[in-house]
Design an enzyme around this catalytic site. Structure first.
Site, PDB file in Angstrom:
ATOM      1  N   GLU A   1     -12.033  -7.369   1.375  1.00  0.00           N
ATOM      2  CA  GLU A   1     -11.446  -6.024   1.481  1.00  0.00           C
ATOM      3  C   GLU A   1     -12.507  -5.022   1.918  1.00  0.00           C
ATOM      4  O   GLU A   1     -13.703  -5.234   1.668  1.00  0.00           O
ATOM      5  CB  GLU A   1     -10.904  -5.584   0.117  1.00  0.00           C
ATOM      6  CG  GLU A   1      -9.450  -5.948  -0.123  1.00  0.00           C
ATOM      7  CD  GLU A   1      -8.483  -5.054   0.636  1.00  0.00           C
ATOM      8  OE1 GLU A   1      -8.873  -4.462   1.648  1.00  0.00           O
ATOM      9  OE2 GLU A   1      -7.323  -4.951   0.202  1.00  0.00           O
ATOM     10  N   ASP A   2     -12.054  -3.945   2.527  1.00  0.00           N
ATOM     11  CA  ASP A   2     -12.987  -2.860   2.822  1.00  0.00           C
ATOM     12  C   ASP A   2     -13.214  -1.989   1.590  1.00  0.00           C
ATOM     13  O   ASP A   2     -14.316  -1.521   1.351  1.00  0.00           O
ATOM     14  CB  ASP A   2     -12.494  -2.008   4.009  1.00  0.00           C
ATOM     15  CG  ASP A   2     -11.057  -1.530   3.828  1.00  0.00           C
ATOM     16  OD1 ASP A   2     -10.329  -2.113   2.998  1.00  0.00           O
ATOM     17  OD2 ASP A   2     -10.656  -0.572   4.512  1.00  0.00           O
TER      18      ASP A   2
ATOM     19  N   ASP B   1      -9.618   0.691  -4.489  1.00  0.00           N
ATOM     20  CA  ASP B   1      -9.404   2.076  -4.914  1.00  0.00           C
ATOM     21  C   ASP B   1      -8.673   2.022  -6.268  1.00  0.00           C
ATOM     22  O   ASP B   1      -9.300   1.824  -7.304  1.00  0.00           O
ATOM     23  CB  ASP B   1      -8.577   2.739  -3.800  1.00  0.00           C
ATOM     24  CG  ASP B   1      -8.479   4.239  -3.916  1.00  0.00           C
ATOM     25  OD1 ASP B   1      -8.707   4.761  -5.002  1.00  0.00           O
ATOM     26  OD2 ASP B   1      -8.158   4.899  -2.912  1.00  0.00           O
TER      27      ASP B   1
ATOM     28  N   PHE C   1     -12.736  10.662   0.185  1.00  0.00           N
ATOM     29  CA  PHE C   1     -12.032   9.929   1.237  1.00  0.00           C
ATOM     30  C   PHE C   1     -13.044   9.609   2.324  1.00  0.00           C
ATOM     31  O   PHE C   1     -13.734  10.498   2.832  1.00  0.00           O
ATOM     32  CB  PHE C   1     -10.884  10.768   1.796  1.00  0.00           C
ATOM     33  CG  PHE C   1      -9.864   9.940   2.517  1.00  0.00           C
ATOM     34  CD1 PHE C   1      -8.661   9.626   1.920  1.00  0.00           C
ATOM     35  CD2 PHE C   1     -10.124   9.434   3.790  1.00  0.00           C
ATOM     36  CE1 PHE C   1      -7.728   8.831   2.573  1.00  0.00           C
ATOM     37  CE2 PHE C   1      -9.203   8.643   4.448  1.00  0.00           C
ATOM     38  CZ  PHE C   1      -8.001   8.338   3.834  1.00  0.00           C
TER      39      PHE C   1
ATOM     40  N   ARG D   1     -11.648   3.995  12.532  1.00  0.00           N
ATOM     41  CA  ARG D   1     -12.063   2.675  12.023  1.00  0.00           C
ATOM     42  C   ARG D   1     -13.289   2.169  12.774  1.00  0.00           C
ATOM     43  O   ARG D   1     -14.058   1.373  12.258  1.00  0.00           O
ATOM     44  CB  ARG D   1     -10.947   1.646  12.231  1.00  0.00           C
ATOM     45  CG  ARG D   1      -9.693   1.874  11.404  1.00  0.00           C
ATOM     46  CD  ARG D   1      -8.809   0.642  11.519  1.00  0.00           C
ATOM     47  NE  ARG D   1      -7.435   0.889  11.124  1.00  0.00           N
ATOM     48  CZ  ARG D   1      -6.987   0.848   9.868  1.00  0.00           C
ATOM     49  NH1 ARG D   1      -7.799   0.585   8.883  1.00  0.00           N
ATOM     50  NH2 ARG D   1      -5.708   1.063   9.608  1.00  0.00           N
TER      51      ARG D   1
HETATM   52  C1  PRP Z   1      -6.618   0.162   1.903  1.00  0.00           C
HETATM   53  C2  PRP Z   1      -7.625  -0.957   1.689  1.00  0.00           C
HETATM   54  C3  PRP Z   1      -7.004  -1.782   0.613  1.00  0.00           C
HETATM   55  C4  PRP Z   1      -6.208  -0.775  -0.188  1.00  0.00           C
HETATM   56  C5  PRP Z   1      -6.966  -0.427  -1.418  1.00  0.00           C
HETATM   57  O1  PRP Z   1      -5.650  -0.287   2.793  1.00  0.00           O
HETATM   58  O2  PRP Z   1      -7.855  -1.697   2.851  1.00  0.00           O
HETATM   59  O3  PRP Z   1      -6.147  -2.799   1.120  1.00  0.00           O
HETATM   60  O4  PRP Z   1      -6.055   0.405   0.621  1.00  0.00           O
HETATM   61  O5  PRP Z   1      -6.281   0.528  -2.151  1.00  0.00           O
HETATM   62  P1  PRP Z   1      -5.814   0.272  -3.646  1.00  0.00           P
HETATM   63  O6  PRP Z   1      -6.981  -0.338  -4.384  1.00  0.00           O
HETATM   64  O7  PRP Z   1      -5.495   1.669  -4.143  1.00  0.00           O
HETATM   65  O8  PRP Z   1      -4.620  -0.611  -3.649  1.00  0.00           O
HETATM   66  P2  PRP Z   1      -4.636   0.690   3.531  1.00  0.00           P
HETATM   67  O9  PRP Z   1      -3.323   0.699   2.787  1.00  0.00           O
HETATM   68  O10 PRP Z   1      -5.287   2.021   3.749  1.00  0.00           O
HETATM   69  O11 PRP Z   1      -4.382  -0.063   4.904  1.00  0.00           O
HETATM   70  P3  PRP Z   1      -5.430  -0.467   6.036  1.00  0.00           P
HETATM   71  O12 PRP Z   1      -6.301  -1.578   5.485  1.00  0.00           O
HETATM   72  O13 PRP Z   1      -4.589  -0.936   7.176  1.00  0.00           O
HETATM   73  O14 PRP Z   1      -6.247   0.761   6.375  1.00  0.00           O
END
Ligand code: PRP
Length: 179
Positions: free
Chosen positions: A101-102, A105, A154, A167
């Site tokens: 994961e990136d 949160d 953010f 990105r």
């Molecule tokens: C982001 C990130 C995780 C998730 C984390 O994805 O890549 O998958 O949010 O958030 P959480 O811990 O609150 O669940 P996003 O929905 O922004 O989609 P993306 O990866 O396409 O940017």
């Protein structure tokens, strides 16, 4: 009217690159020649995953697969309900997998994903996240490989977006707004 832009750099490309190499070294040590399937969660993880995978030495037999999730929009994200919109191509039964994961949160995405993937009886699920924002956590997540802990800001760049943008930036920036 205010608009958003990538502000100051929170984590530079050099720091990212050093840390990615360190994480790869940890993974090499832990897997020591055992086959491993990287699972990238689209789209944010793509840049991190591709750098991480290229830092691993050839002793770790790595395969790559991807899935995408939708959280039914931001208003329902806090419910923790996420839906797999693109599933894995690979079977994971009996395999060691590393979800990449990136950012973690609230933790709700990974909480749900580990539960769904766990039902497929992998040998082991580990989690690697470049960023960890613990102040926002709603559920406990054990991150096995963590790049950086960040404050509740953010951020964009190195895979992370705001409305689909930025990105591709090589550094991680704090999102700022003109007032
Ligand atoms: C982001 C990130 C995780 C998730 C984390 O994805 O890549 O998958 O949010 O958030 P959480 O811990 O609150 O669940 P996003 O929905 O922004 O989609 P993306 O990866 O396409 O940017």
């Amino acid at each position: 009217m205010s608009s958003y832009y990538p502000g100051e750099i929170l984590i530079s490309r050099d720091k990212i690159s050093c840390r990615v190499r360190e994480l790869a070294a940890e993974i090499e040590k832990d897997f020591d020649g055992e086959p491993l399937l990287f699972i990238g969660v689209l789209k944010g993880s793509v840049i991190f995953l591709s750098d991480l995978a290229r830092c691993l030495n050839s002793k770790v037999p790595v395969e790559l697969d991807f899935l995408a999730v939708s959280s039914y929009g931001s208003s329902t994200k806090s419910s923790g309900v996420v839906k797999i919109t693109k599933d894995l191509d690979e079977e994971i039964t009996g395999r060691r997998v590393l979800i990449v994961e990136d950012i973690v949160d609230t933790g709700l995405t990974l909480h749900y994903l580990t539960s769904i993937l766990g039902e497929r009886s992998p040998k082991e699920i580990r989690i690697c996240s470049l960023l960890d924002k613990p102040e926002r956590r709603q559920v406990k997540i054990d991150i096995n490989y963590r790049g950086f802990e960040i404050p509740d800001e953010f951020v964009v760049g190195y895979g992370l977006d705001f409305s689909g943008r930025w990105r591709n930036l090589p550094d991680i920036h704090v999102l700022r707004t003109t007032s």
